[in-house]
Design a protein around this motif. Structure first.
Motif, PDB file in Angstrom:
ATOM      1  N   UNK A 164      -8.319   7.730  -6.535  1.00 28.59           N
ATOM      2  CA  UNK A 164      -8.440   8.498  -5.665  1.00 28.59           C
ATOM      3  C   UNK A 164      -7.978   7.886  -4.528  1.00 28.59           C
ATOM      4  N   UNK A 165      -6.225   7.096  -4.547  1.00 30.01           N
ATOM      5  CA  UNK A 165      -5.634   6.873  -3.495  1.00 30.01           C
ATOM      6  C   UNK A 165      -4.342   7.526  -3.496  1.00 30.01           C
TER       7      UNK A 165
ATOM      8  N   UNK B  94     -13.305   6.836   0.271  1.00 28.73           N
ATOM      9  CA  UNK B  94     -13.731   7.284  -1.271  1.00 28.73           C
ATOM     10  C   UNK B  94     -15.431   6.494  -1.349  1.00 28.73           C
ATOM     11  N   UNK B  95     -15.945   6.552  -2.746  1.00 30.54           N
ATOM     12  CA  UNK B  95     -17.017   6.292  -2.938  1.00 30.54           C
ATOM     13  C   UNK B  95     -16.048   4.120  -3.847  1.00 30.54           C
ATOM     14  N   UNK B  96     -15.059   5.348  -4.361  1.00 30.01           N
ATOM     15  CA  UNK B  96     -14.983   3.944  -5.093  1.00 30.01           C
ATOM     16  C   UNK B  96     -13.678   2.580  -4.709  1.00 30.01           C
ATOM     17  N   UNK B  99     -10.202   2.475  -6.553  1.00 33.77           N
ATOM     18  CA  UNK B  99      -8.892   3.022  -6.623  1.00 33.77           C
ATOM     19  C   UNK B  99      -8.416   3.438  -5.975  1.00 33.77           C
ATOM     20  N   UNK B 100      -9.393   3.871  -4.586  1.00 36.61           N
ATOM     21  CA  UNK B 100      -8.588   4.569  -3.505  1.00 36.61           C
ATOM     22  C   UNK B 100      -7.608   3.443  -2.879  1.00 36.61           C
ATOM     23  N   UNK B 101      -7.577   2.646  -3.183  1.00 39.23           N
ATOM     24  CA  UNK B 101      -6.046   1.619  -2.497  1.00 39.23           C
ATOM     25  C   UNK B 101      -5.408   1.846  -3.543  1.00 39.23           C
ATOM     26  N   UNK B 102      -3.989   1.854  -2.957  1.00 39.11           N
ATOM     27  CA  UNK B 102      -2.944   2.104  -4.049  1.00 39.11           C
ATOM     28  C   UNK B 102      -2.202   0.169  -4.528  1.00 39.11           C
ATOM     29  N   UNK B 103      -2.453   0.241  -6.078  1.00 41.44           N
ATOM     30  CA  UNK B 103      -2.698  -1.166  -6.565  1.00 41.44           C
ATOM     31  C   UNK B 103      -0.728  -2.399  -5.920  1.00 41.44           C
ATOM     32  N   UNK B 104       0.036  -1.377  -5.852  1.00 37.90           N
ATOM     33  CA  UNK B 104       1.005  -1.573  -5.882  1.00 37.90           C
ATOM     34  C   UNK B 104       1.995  -1.670  -4.503  1.00 37.90           C
ATOM     35  N   UNK B 105       1.143  -1.594  -3.265  1.00 42.69           N
ATOM     36  CA  UNK B 105       1.392  -1.727  -1.831  1.00 42.69           C
ATOM     37  C   UNK B 105       0.537  -2.543  -1.172  1.00 42.69           C
ATOM     38  N   UNK B 109       0.714  -1.995   4.349  1.00 41.45           N
ATOM     39  CA  UNK B 109       1.323  -0.542   4.603  1.00 41.45           C
ATOM     40  C   UNK B 109       0.940   0.315   4.193  1.00 41.45           C
ATOM     41  N   UNK B 113       0.127   3.738   6.510  1.00 38.18           N
ATOM     42  CA  UNK B 113       0.437   4.803   6.252  1.00 38.18           C
ATOM     43  C   UNK B 113       0.334   6.535   7.243  1.00 38.18           C
ATOM     44  N   UNK B 114      -0.632   6.248   7.847  1.00 42.56           N
ATOM     45  CA  UNK B 114      -1.015   7.642   9.045  1.00 42.56           C
ATOM     46  C   UNK B 114      -0.453   7.402   9.527  1.00 42.56           C
ATOM     47  N   UNK B 166      -7.815   2.068   7.858  1.00 38.74           N
ATOM     48  CA  UNK B 166      -7.015   2.722   6.864  1.00 38.74           C
ATOM     49  C   UNK B 166      -7.367   4.044   7.559  1.00 38.74           C
ATOM     50  N   UNK B 167      -8.230   4.476   6.769  1.00 31.92           N
ATOM     51  CA  UNK B 167      -8.873   6.057   8.113  1.00 31.92           C
ATOM     52  C   UNK B 167      -9.060   5.299   9.155  1.00 31.92           C
TER      53      UNK B 167
END
Lengths: 271, 264
Positions: A164-165, B94-96, B99-105, B109, B113-114, B166-167
């Motif tokens: 999703x990301x 999103x639902x999850x 996983x909706x966020x980048x694990x390495x950032x 940040x 992003x937007x 973030x949105x």
């Protein structure tokens, strides 16, 4: 840091072996105990001792000095091989994995063809086209290493792109370029790092193999592979001639493998 | 009218036989309205959300009809024009949240992003200020600490709040929420719903709330669409749909809401 090393013997020994060899390479750049090409009839096949710690070869050249030099060129060639292989592999693999479609199919079929030859054979073909010498060998090995990197990166990028990301980054209006290099690539670094480490070891072995066959670094420059091939004829008169260069290769590969193992283990504990 | 969906349909072409997954969908969404889309799995509700966000792949599926966002057709827009809208005018959660966020950032940040993409005139300090403002606005305690954290350091509920921040940071007009609370536990779920309602009132952002949970939809929406197998079953104001459903399917769905009755 020290505590971490103590808990992780793989990392500890890997660091020690690689550190010692790296030190030898660095010292070898500025100073070797004897000039590497200095011959001496009196020292022909001198046994290892205080004067020559690794002994001497059939021309009376100091083996330790030559190992220092050979280790250096092996290191540099392996490093650039992995660099060429991984950078091109990352580019091709991430484009294929991210975009898919026709591009992916085309590039991956080419990849499959290259992949079906052992990389050393592929390198041999390229060397026979380009000619011998260390630059050409590096180039040839680098090209031969691209397919495996491309494949690994492609599958990892594919996996990440479904998360999703990435969707969310796309929704932020990020360009494809930005998504691949800013968002996805950092997430495949752990996998990439370990394949670079393994790739380095394969490159060391491949380089030694090629110079054993006489198409790597050209004489009079010393190379570990060529020393092994020459030492073969004197295995019983001067076993140290084969043992020390061989041992150096083993240590280099072992050290790097342990380092890679230790680092993945450390990464696992951290996450 | 902020969003108008007209005769919208999706047909998958990635197998031998074309497969229609959304058909003849018509609805509209006003500025500041909350519209709930409800339906079982496979009813096409999430696909509709993705289509409005312009996230459907361009190949392997055929799209019919039009999705007009402020009069512009999202389905037929130039890619560059679409990118201008995405993240700035239309956002999605999103639902999850795992996983909706980048694990390495770092969170900061990702929230920025937007702004980084759409408001290039902002400098780092202004971006950070705006990101922190939104992290506080989604009721995260200790926003400064969250700003410097990585996603794995946060709980699921906190992550979903971060996603909302973030949105919203770019000030969008439409927020698409695709089952935003399904992965969260019930108390956190209620908090997120209240948060979305507050943001809707304060920022006048329209929300398209996609869910299979009728009781949630009833709490949050002004109007409801009921979908089944890619078709629109019924639409109308939320209370009307719940008090006097016309269609058999809607009646069944409402009857299926679990009721807790402690007296019995």
């Amino acid at each position: 840091m020290i505590k971490k090393l103590r808990q992780n013997p793989d990392l500890l020994f890997g660091t020690i072996f690689t550190g010692i060899l790296l030190l030898i390479v660095l010292v070898g750049l500025i100073h070797t105990p004897y000039p590497t090409t200095q011959m001496s009839a009196a020292d022909k096949f001198a046994a290892p001792g205080l004067m020559h710690i690794f002994g001497c070869d059939q021309y009376g050249r100091d083996i330790f000095s030559r190992v220092m030099e050979g280790l250096g060129s092996t290191f540099v060639i392996a490093l650039f091989t992995v660099l060429i292989g991984s950078v091109s592999g990352v580019l091709i693999g991430s484009l294929c994995g991210y975009f898919g479609g026709l591009l992916d199919d085309a590039l991956m079929r080419v990849n499959d063809v290259l992949f079906s030859f052992p990389s050393i054979l592929l390198a041999l073909v390229i060397v026979s086209l380009l000619g011998t010498g260390s630059v050409n060998v590096t180039l040839a090995l680098g090209i031969a290493f691209v397919p495996s990197f491309a494949r690994i990166v492609r599958s990892e990028v594919k996996k990440q792109a479904a998360l999703d990301y990435v969707q969310s980054a796309r929704l932020m209006g990020a360009s494809h370029f930005r998504i691949i290099f800013v968002h996805i690539l950092p997430n495949i670094l752990p996998v990439l790092a370990s394949s670079v480490m393994i790739g380095f070891n394969n490159a060391v072995l491949a380089e030694a193999g090629l110079s054993y066959l006489g198409i790597g670094v050209q004489p009079p420059r010393a190379s570990l592979g060529r020393m092994l091939s020459e030492a073969q004829s004197f295995l019983f008169t001067a076993p140290w001639y084969a043992i020390f260069p061989g041992l150096t290769i083993v240590l280099l590969v072992l050290g790097f493998a342990l380092l890679a193992e230790g680092m993945t283990e450390g990464g696992r504990d951290a996450s | 009218m902020l969003l108008e969906v007209k005769d919208f349909g999706i047909e998958f072409h990635d197998h031998d036989r074309p497969e229609r997954v959304v058909e003849d969908l018509d609805f509209s969404l006003d500025t500041g309205e909350i519209l709930g889309i409800v339906g079982e799995s496979g009813s096409g509700k999430s696909l509709t959300g993705l289509a409005i966000a312009g996230l459907l792949p361009r190949k392997k599926l055929k799209k019919e009809g039009a999705i007009l966002f402020e009069g512009q057709d999202v389905l037929r827009m130039e890619r560059s024009a679409l990118r201008e809208l995405q993240g700035d005018e239309i956002c999605m959660i999103f639902q999850e949240p795992m996983t909706a966020l980048n694990p390495t950032m770092r969170i900061g940040r990702q929230v920025e992003e937007a702004l980084r993409i759409h408001h290039k005139e902002m400098d780092a300090a202004a971006r950070k200020e705006r990101a922190l403002l939104w992290l506080r606005n989604v009721e995260l305690e200790d926003a400064e600490r969250v700003y410097d954290s990585y996603p794995h350091e946060l709980s699921g509920g906190m992550r979903q709040r971060v996603c909302i921040a973030a949105a919203m940071v770019g000030g969008p007009k439409l927020l698409i929420a695709d089952e935003p609370t399904t992965a969260l536990d019930v108390t956190v779920q209620a908090q997120i719903i209240r948060l979305l309602q507050r943001i809707n009132e304060e920022e006048k952002v329209a929300i398209l709330f996609v869910s299979h949970d009728l009781s949630l939809i009833r709490q949050i929406s002004d109007n409801v669409l009921v979908m089944q197998k890619g078709r629109l079953v019924e639409k109308g104001p939320v209370e009307k749909i719940f008090s006097e459903p016309r269609e058999e399917y809607t009646k069944k769905l409402i009857a299926a809401i679990p009721r807790v009755n402690l007296d019995e």
